[in-house]
Design a protein around this motif. Structure first.
Motif, short mmCIF file in Angstrom:
data_model
loop_
_atom_site.label_atom_id
_atom_site.label_comp_id
_atom_site.label_asym_id
_atom_site.label_seq_id
_atom_site.Cartn_x
_atom_site.Cartn_y
_atom_site.Cartn_z
N LYS A 23 0.63 -1.24 0.02
CA LYS A 23 0.00 -0.09 -0.05
C LYS A 23 0.86 1.30 0.11
CE LYS A 23 -3.70 -2.50 2.51
NZ LYS A 23 -4.38 -2.25 3.86
N LEU A 24 1.99 1.22 0.13
CA LEU A 24 3.04 2.32 0.15
C LEU A 24 3.10 2.97 -1.22
CD1 LEU A 24 6.10 0.73 1.58
CD2 LEU A 24 4.63 2.46 2.87
N VAL A 25 3.07 4.32 -1.25
CA VAL A 25 2.74 5.25 -2.35
C VAL A 25 4.03 5.61 -3.29
CG1 VAL A 25 2.06 7.42 -3.23
CG2 VAL A 25 0.77 6.56 -1.19
N LYS A 26 4.18 4.73 -4.32
CA LYS A 26 5.52 5.09 -5.38
C LYS A 26 5.52 6.32 -5.80
CE LYS A 26 5.87 0.22 -6.26
NZ LYS A 26 6.87 0.12 -5.38
N THR A 27 6.09 7.24 -5.14
CA THR A 27 6.07 8.82 -5.65
C THR A 27 7.40 9.31 -5.83
OG1 THR A 27 4.97 10.86 -5.23
CG2 THR A 27 5.85 9.54 -3.33
N LEU A 28 8.35 8.77 -5.33
CA LEU A 28 9.81 9.40 -5.38
C LEU A 28 10.65 9.14 -6.50
CD1 LEU A 28 10.99 8.26 -1.97
CD2 LEU A 28 9.87 10.55 -2.65
N PRO A 386 -4.16 3.29 6.61
CA PRO A 386 -5.17 3.37 5.56
C PRO A 386 -5.22 4.33 4.73
CG PRO A 386 -6.29 3.17 7.55
CD PRO A 386 -4.96 3.03 7.79
N VAL A 387 -5.01 5.91 5.30
CA VAL A 387 -5.30 7.07 4.66
C VAL A 387 -3.89 7.71 4.21
CG1 VAL A 387 -6.06 9.48 5.05
CG2 VAL A 387 -7.26 7.43 6.03
N TYR A 388 -2.96 7.63 5.07
CA TYR A 388 -1.48 8.26 4.86
C TYR A 388 -0.72 7.22 4.28
CZ TYR A 388 -3.41 11.51 8.43
OH TYR A 388 -4.26 12.54 9.14
N LYS A 389 -0.67 6.10 4.14
CA LYS A 389 -0.05 5.19 3.43
C LYS A 389 1.47 5.25 3.94
CE LYS A 389 -3.60 4.43 0.79
NZ LYS A 389 -4.51 3.12 0.98
N THR A 390 1.78 5.09 5.03
CA THR A 390 3.02 5.12 5.85
C THR A 390 2.88 4.11 6.71
OG1 THR A 390 2.28 6.73 7.60
CG2 THR A 390 3.48 7.53 5.55
N PRO A 391 4.20 3.37 7.21
CA PRO A 391 4.36 2.46 8.52
C PRO A 391 3.83 3.22 9.86
CG PRO A 391 6.47 3.03 7.53
CD PRO A 391 5.60 3.75 6.65
N SER A 392 2.53 3.13 10.01
CA SER A 392 2.15 4.15 11.10
C SER A 392 2.75 3.83 12.58
CB SER A 392 0.51 4.22 11.07
OG SER A 392 0.03 3.03 11.03
N PHE A 393 2.35 2.64 12.80
CA PHE A 393 2.87 2.14 14.16
C PHE A 393 4.47 2.32 14.51
CE2 PHE A 393 4.32 -1.17 17.25
CZ PHE A 393 3.65 -0.64 18.46
N ALA A 394 5.22 1.69 13.38
CA ALA A 394 6.46 1.77 13.44
C ALA A 394 7.16 3.46 13.60
CB ALA A 394 7.20 1.16 12.02
#
Length: 561
Positions: A23-28, A386-394
């Motif tokens: 689910k990570l966003v490929k943007t870089l 689910p919204v920010y697409k980042t490893p939230s807990f980590a």
């Protein structure tokens, strides 16, 4: 079920495309990755340690930056080949999993967690110092007891009391010691406890963690803006400072000889390790196999040129003996009565360190995430928001892991602790390329380390260096080994590489990377190794109590039996 079970490149790519991490966003793109590298490399170092290195080595330190950059290139090339072969997050952890097996991957991952966390603590505490200094420049006094750690303040207070009892004038003590003692004396008291904490360090860590939590696009935008501002200020320093350079200040060029120049090699080396953090964002790259290698080499080249120019300008504007200060860039412009430029530099130092903190705080959660995805850490660490697409807990755990110690711990406690884990990771990455090349596992890589056959060179150079060292009348080999026992390991590894290089036609450049990093490790103090050993012991307890049993690779092996 072996401790040395390995993942294939196909398995790693398959795992990365499944589950939460997909689910990570490929943007870089390559520009964003280069910006991240510059943000990490040009941090506190160019605004502080560059002065001390110049003070010890004189104008010749400019050549030290070139030497160190070349040494880093050998490691960066190995990182680039791995990034092209295994374009997933996890950095050296993932690379070790492919080359050496699970136990080595765990040790490297655990070392990287320490490296990134401790590096960020150092950066956060440095940011606090520059921030409060900047405020004082605007006439705003931030309470010192809320901008330092308890240990430093209490030790300074005790030293002042001892000085008073001895009847010695307090002016004999450094000004900073007196300020810290006043902070301890004036701090709020609850019972017998003085309330002292480094609030700016904790606050900036919390703010950066929130930004990293919100999203990679926002982090990318912030990093790009900060880097543009930082490069603009550096261009101002070089452009304006060049008009105040006096060539006479460059003579003598190396006043303290080679030893004086090399005394700054450790601090200078760590000015260049930002390319490591680039590889942690591989799964958010549009084209990681092409862009990661390019970005690593681009940022190294750009930063080397800037470091050399800055050093030449600094040592040309004032005598090198005046540069033993914590803010050398601002200092030299104050010396030539350009207070406005000095003020701009003070503000830009805060910007520079903020961008470095952002990149390192971005990298660590992705290492947690990758280890969790392999089953070696708890599942929550690989959870993607689910919204920010980042490893939230980590990301949240990383924030607490950095912010809380930076509130209360001493900068000196952390500074050298980053070294062991970094060198260890660099050595295994370079060695991993030698292994994979010997096994023919990198044939499909889109980027490869330029091949120079080291079959004979490695051994011949070893014999020549040993002969030179043993025949020098001014060097006592036994005394040297007693003071630096790790040199035995260094020579032993070199001998093994010479034998294996003869057998397998090792590429010379990764070998130089291994030896360079291993030699620099011999310069580290025993206390660093002791703390690192304790950290590794804790990590091994976690691995054998959880990771070894829960490893997804281990589960696959058990199911196939």
């Amino acid at each position: 079920m072996s401790l040395f079970r390995k993942k294939t490149v196909t398995q790693i790519l398959s795992d990365a495309s499944e589950g939460e991490s997909s689910k990570l966003v490929k943007t870089l793109g390559v520009r964003d990755l280069t910006s991240f590298g510059i943000a990490a490399i040009i941090g506190a170092g160019i605004f502080s340690t560059i002065g001390l290195a110049s003070y010890n080595g004189g104008p010749a330190v400019s050549l030290l930056f070139v030497f160190t950059a070349i040494a880093c290139v050998f490691t960066a090339l190995s990182y680039a080949q791995f990034a092209s072969t295994v374009p997933v997050s996890g950095s050296a952890y993932t690379y070790a999993y492919v080359a050496f097996g699970e136990i080595f991957a765990w040790v490297i991952g655990w070392a990287l967690i320490l490296e990134y966390a401790v590096s960020n603590m150092v950066v956060a505490i440095s940011w606090s110092e520059y921030f409060t200094s900047m405020l004082s420049g605007f006439g705003i006094t931030f309470p010192k007891y809320f901008a330092t750690d308890y240990g430093s303040a209490s030790r300074a207070f005790e030293l002042v009391q001892q000085t008073k009892q001895a009847g010695t004038a307090l002016t004999t003590l450094p000004e900073n010691t007196r300020l810290l003692a006043d902070a301890y004396a004036n701090a709020p008291v609850v019972g017998d406890l003085h309330i002292i904490a480094n609030l700016p360090a904790g606050a900036i860590t919390a703010l950066i963690t929130a930004l990293v939590y919100i999203g990679i696009k926002e982090s990318r935008t912030a990093s790009n803006i900060l880097v543009v501002l930082k490069l603009g200020v550096i261009a101002l320093v070089i452009g304006v400072g060049a008009f105040y350079v006096k060539p006479a200040n460059w003579s003598p060029f190396a006043p303290n000889g080679i030893s004086g120049v090399l005394s700054g090699v450790a601090s200078v080396f760590f000015a260049f390790i930002g390319f490591d953090s680039i590889s942690t964002t591989a799964e958010e790259c549009k084209n990681p196999q092409r862009d990661l290698p390019r970005a690593m080499l681009y940022c190294l080249g750009i930063c080397t040129v800037l470091y050399v120019l800055i050093t030449l300008v600094l040592t040309g504007m004032v005598n090198y003996k005046e540069l033993g200060v914590s803010d050398p860039l601002a200092y030299v412009f104050q010396k030539v009565n350009l207070d406005f430029v000095a003020g701009v530099i003070s503000v830009s130092a805060v910007v520079a360190i903020t961008s470095a903190l952002l990149v390192y705080q971005l990298g660590q959660p992705r290492i947690w995430m990758t280890m969790s995805r392999d089953g070696l850490l708890w599942k929550r660490f690989s959870r993607i928001h689910p919204v920010y697409k980042t490893p939230s807990f980590a990301t949240i755990v990383t924030g607490f892991l950095v912010a809380i110690p930076s509130l209360f711990m001493d900068l000196k406690f952390f500074v050298d602790l980053t070294s062991v884990g970094t060198f260890f990771a660099f050595i295994l990455v370079c060695a991993g390329i030698l292994y994979l090349d010997a096994k023919g596992l990198t044939a499909q890589s889109k980027f490869k380390v330029p091949y120079i056959n080291g079959k004979y060179i490695i051994g011949v150079v070893l014999l020549a260096v040993l002969a030179y060292a043993l025949t020098r009348p001014d060097v006592n080999v036994l005394q040297t080994l007693e003071s630096k026992p790790l040199l035995v390991v260094f020579w032993g590894v070199w001998a093994v590489l010479a034998i294996q290089g003869f057998r397998y036609n090792f590429s010379l450049l990764p070998v130089i990377g291994v030896l360079t990093n291993l030699y620099l490790m011999t310069e580290l103090g025993a206390s660093n190794w002791q703390i690192f050993g304790i950290w590794l012991l804790i990590g091994l307890v976690i691995y054998f109590s959880y990771g070894f049993r829960k490893s997804k690779l281990g589960s696959r092996e058990a199911a196939s039996v």
